[in-house]
Design an enzyme around this catalytic site. Structure first.
Site, mmCIF file in Angstrom:
data_model
loop_
_atom_site.group_PDB
_atom_site.id
_atom_site.type_symbol
_atom_site.label_atom_id
_atom_site.label_comp_id
_atom_site.label_asym_id
_atom_site.label_seq_id
_atom_site.Cartn_x
_atom_site.Cartn_y
_atom_site.Cartn_z
ATOM 1 N N SER A 114 0.829 -1.202 0.000
ATOM 2 C CA SER A 114 0.000 0.000 0.000
ATOM 3 C C SER A 114 0.862 1.249 0.000
ATOM 4 O O SER A 114 0.365 2.340 -0.200
ATOM 5 C CB SER A 114 -0.893 -0.001 1.228
ATOM 6 N N HIS A 135 -2.211 -2.024 -6.481
ATOM 7 C CA HIS A 135 -2.661 -1.828 -5.103
ATOM 8 C C HIS A 135 -4.186 -1.834 -5.011
ATOM 9 O O HIS A 135 -4.857 -0.914 -5.480
ATOM 10 C CB HIS A 135 -2.089 -0.511 -4.546
HETATM 11 N N1 CAA Z 1 -17.570 -9.781 0.489
HETATM 12 C C1 CAA Z 1 -18.896 -9.776 0.273
HETATM 13 N N2 CAA Z 1 -19.744 -8.988 0.972
HETATM 14 C C2 CAA Z 1 -19.210 -8.194 1.937
HETATM 15 C C3 CAA Z 1 -17.829 -8.138 2.195
HETATM 16 C C4 CAA Z 1 -16.984 -8.981 1.426
HETATM 17 N N3 CAA Z 1 -15.670 -9.032 1.608
HETATM 18 N N4 CAA Z 1 -17.603 -7.246 3.187
HETATM 19 C C5 CAA Z 1 -18.807 -6.739 3.537
HETATM 20 N N5 CAA Z 1 -19.771 -7.311 2.783
HETATM 21 C C6 CAA Z 1 -21.203 -7.091 2.847
HETATM 22 C C7 CAA Z 1 -21.695 -7.045 4.290
HETATM 23 O O1 CAA Z 1 -21.817 -8.323 4.833
HETATM 24 C C8 CAA Z 1 -23.029 -6.349 4.107
HETATM 25 O O2 CAA Z 1 -23.972 -7.298 3.673
HETATM 26 P P1 CAA Z 1 -25.502 -7.276 4.224
HETATM 27 O O3 CAA Z 1 -26.107 -6.076 3.554
HETATM 28 O O4 CAA Z 1 -26.071 -8.570 3.735
HETATM 29 O O5 CAA Z 1 -25.424 -7.178 5.710
HETATM 30 C C9 CAA Z 1 -22.743 -5.368 2.944
HETATM 31 O O6 CAA Z 1 -21.518 -5.807 2.317
HETATM 32 C C10 CAA Z 1 -22.554 -3.950 3.406
HETATM 33 O O7 CAA Z 1 -21.668 -3.938 4.476
HETATM 34 P P2 CAA Z 1 -21.937 -3.150 5.811
HETATM 35 O O8 CAA Z 1 -23.408 -3.045 6.060
HETATM 36 O O9 CAA Z 1 -21.083 -3.750 6.885
HETATM 37 O O10 CAA Z 1 -21.344 -1.718 5.619
HETATM 38 P P3 CAA Z 1 -21.200 -0.669 4.453
HETATM 39 O O11 CAA Z 1 -22.439 -0.423 3.689
HETATM 40 O O12 CAA Z 1 -20.538 0.481 5.135
HETATM 41 O O13 CAA Z 1 -20.155 -1.299 3.407
HETATM 42 C C11 CAA Z 1 -17.772 -1.174 3.111
HETATM 43 C C12 CAA Z 1 -18.951 -1.870 3.806
HETATM 44 C C13 CAA Z 1 -17.859 -1.427 1.612
HETATM 45 C C14 CAA Z 1 -16.520 -1.817 3.657
HETATM 46 C C15 CAA Z 1 -17.844 0.366 3.393
HETATM 47 O O14 CAA Z 1 -17.966 0.601 4.759
HETATM 48 C C16 CAA Z 1 -16.639 1.122 2.909
HETATM 49 O O15 CAA Z 1 -16.534 1.466 1.757
HETATM 50 N N6 CAA Z 1 -15.715 1.421 3.861
HETATM 51 C C17 CAA Z 1 -14.479 2.103 3.561
HETATM 52 C C18 CAA Z 1 -13.460 1.079 3.225
HETATM 53 C C19 CAA Z 1 -12.177 1.713 2.813
HETATM 54 O O16 CAA Z 1 -11.930 2.894 2.970
HETATM 55 N N7 CAA Z 1 -11.309 0.866 2.272
HETATM 56 C C20 CAA Z 1 -9.993 1.328 1.865
HETATM 57 C C21 CAA Z 1 -9.137 1.381 3.065
HETATM 58 S S1 CAA Z 1 -7.525 1.870 2.699
HETATM 59 C C22 CAA Z 1 -6.850 0.497 2.055
HETATM 60 O O17 CAA Z 1 -7.403 -0.550 1.910
HETATM 61 C C23 CAA Z 1 -5.474 0.688 1.663
HETATM 62 C C24 CAA Z 1 -4.516 0.204 2.560
HETATM 63 O O18 CAA Z 1 -3.539 -0.042 2.024
HETATM 64 C C25 CAA Z 1 -4.558 0.076 4.039
#
Ligand code: CAA
Length: 338
Positions: A114, A135
């Site tokens: 990352s 990434h």
């Molecule tokens: N596979 C399939 N489904 C998944 C899943 C996966 N891996 N992860 C979550 N879901 C599902 C959940 O189970 C949920 O399903 P239901 O509706 O049946 O309950 C649905 O997706 C929605 O999830 P949530 O209700 O928990 O929450 P949400 O609407 O907020 O979505 C999210 C989840 C997509 C993770 C959202 O919160 C999001 O976009 N968060 C930000 C994530 C982010 O910023 N990522 C980048 C981080 S930085 C990085 O990754 C770089 C690094 O190098 C560190």
């Protein structure tokens, strides 16, 4: 395409899953049998979720394209290798030396780091012209963005091939034309993290996350995201980038790391996750959007001014990579910072 994914942790198994969904054959390698088993279970869980939502049809067919392996020699005939082991430079270097000795010199080798410099990692392979950064964002199966990073020695045709590979799995590639620490999204995100940590002097974790969730409309609070992506991962990254002149220091992160509170995966970090996702309520008191975003906006301006990516690309990258409703430059205009 025959693809090897090295490391079955949160990112590795997610990347393997995405490529399998799009018809590729995957070797999924992890040195630790337990980690491999956990990764495979997570893939099954995720595929079942996607089926429930009508996004895929046949879980078994997709799952059967993934071959778990615990001997790296088995990846010999891979056309693409993607490394996704923990963010430790020496560990990644030794993996690349080993991989490079097994696959053909024409195999495309990518790192999902990352933040670490692609050009430094490339020094470990026989053919650095076919080495690049791909990434993904967590969780890879849901996040639409992939940063494609050109190292100093990456051939332009390889960089373009990376962009095409990302398009074939229906993700949006953001070209990162210069190998800068943290690339585009994390450079900006680290500024948000450091501002949030600094604000802990005057505000609580919940007050800062309340601003992020309810005013800025981020999908997660800033500290919630640190827990989600892993306190350990973020702490290791902060050390590696600091060594290379990018200061992303957060005392609280160090404190949690030392206590083993690695976030979501262990049930405790800034928040208690033992009963699932934390319930962040809207608070009266909170910092201003400028206090949280000013440094991040200046970082975004720096990226554009230095020709790393264009303004539109940086704006889109923050929306797709972080799930924000608005891009960093949309916030900049709203807050009259730019
Ligand atoms: N596979 C399939 N489904 C998944 C899943 C996966 N891996 N992860 C979550 N879901 C599902 C959940 O189970 C949920 O399903 P239901 O509706 O049946 O309950 C649905 O997706 C929605 O999830 P949530 O209700 O928990 O929450 P949400 O609407 O907020 O979505 C999210 C989840 C997509 C993770 C959202 O919160 C999001 O976009 N968060 C930000 C994530 C982010 O910023 N990522 C980048 C981080 S930085 C990085 O990754 C770089 C690094 O190098 C560190």
């Amino acid at each position: 395409m025959k693809i090897a994914v090295i490391g079955a942790g949160v990112m590795g198994h997610g990347i393997a899953e995405v490529f399998a969904i799009y018809g590729n054959s995957i070797y999924l390698y992890d040195k630790y049998p337990e980690a491999l088993k956990k990764g495979l279970n997570s893939i099954l869980w995720s595929l079942q979720k996607l089926k429930e939502k009508g996004k895929i049809e046949d879980v078994d067919k997709i799952y059967s394209r993934i071959f778990p392996i615990n001997d790296l020699q088995d990846i010999e005939d891979s056309e693409l290798v993607i490394e996704a082991v923990p963010e430790n430079f020496d560990l990644k270097s030794s993996i690349f030396k080993e991989v490079s000795g097994i696959v053909s010199k024409d195999t495309l080798i990518a790192t999902n780091t990352s933040s670490l410099p692609i050009s430094e990692l490339a020094k470990n392979v026989v053919n650095p012209s076919r080495f690049l950064g791909l990434h993904f964002f967590n969780p890879p199966v849901l996040m639409k963005l992939v940063e494609v990073i050109k190292g100093n020695e990456t051939d332009t045709s390889v960089f373009n091939e990376g962009i095409e590979i990302v398009k074939r799995i229906e993700k949006i590639p953001i070209p990162v034309r210069k190998d800068v620490i943290g690339f585009v999204v994390n450079r900006i995100l680290f500024r948000v993290f450091t501002s949030a940590c600094r604000l802990l002097n005057k505000y609580t974790v919940e007050e800062i996350d309340s601003l992020a969730k309810y005013v800025l409309e981020f999908p997660m609070g800033v500290f919630e995201l640190l827990d989600y992506t892993g306190i350990d991962t973020n702490y290791l990254i902060s050390n590696e980038v600091k060594k290379r002149g990018f200061d992303f220091t957060c005392n609280k992160l160090k404190e949690l790391y030392e206590k083993g509170f690695y976030g979501t995966k262990v049930g405790k970090g800034f928040y208690d996750w033992s009963k699932g996702r934390p319930n962040i309520t809207k608070t009266e008191k909170m910092p201003s959007p400028e206090q949280l975003l000013k440094d991040a906006i200046n970082e975004a301006i720096w990226l554009v001014e230095n020709g790393v990516s264009t303004e539109d690309e940086v704006n889109l990258a923050t929306k797709l990579g972080l799930g924000w409703k608005k891009g960093i430059f949309d916030y900049a205009r709203e807050l009259s910072i730019k």
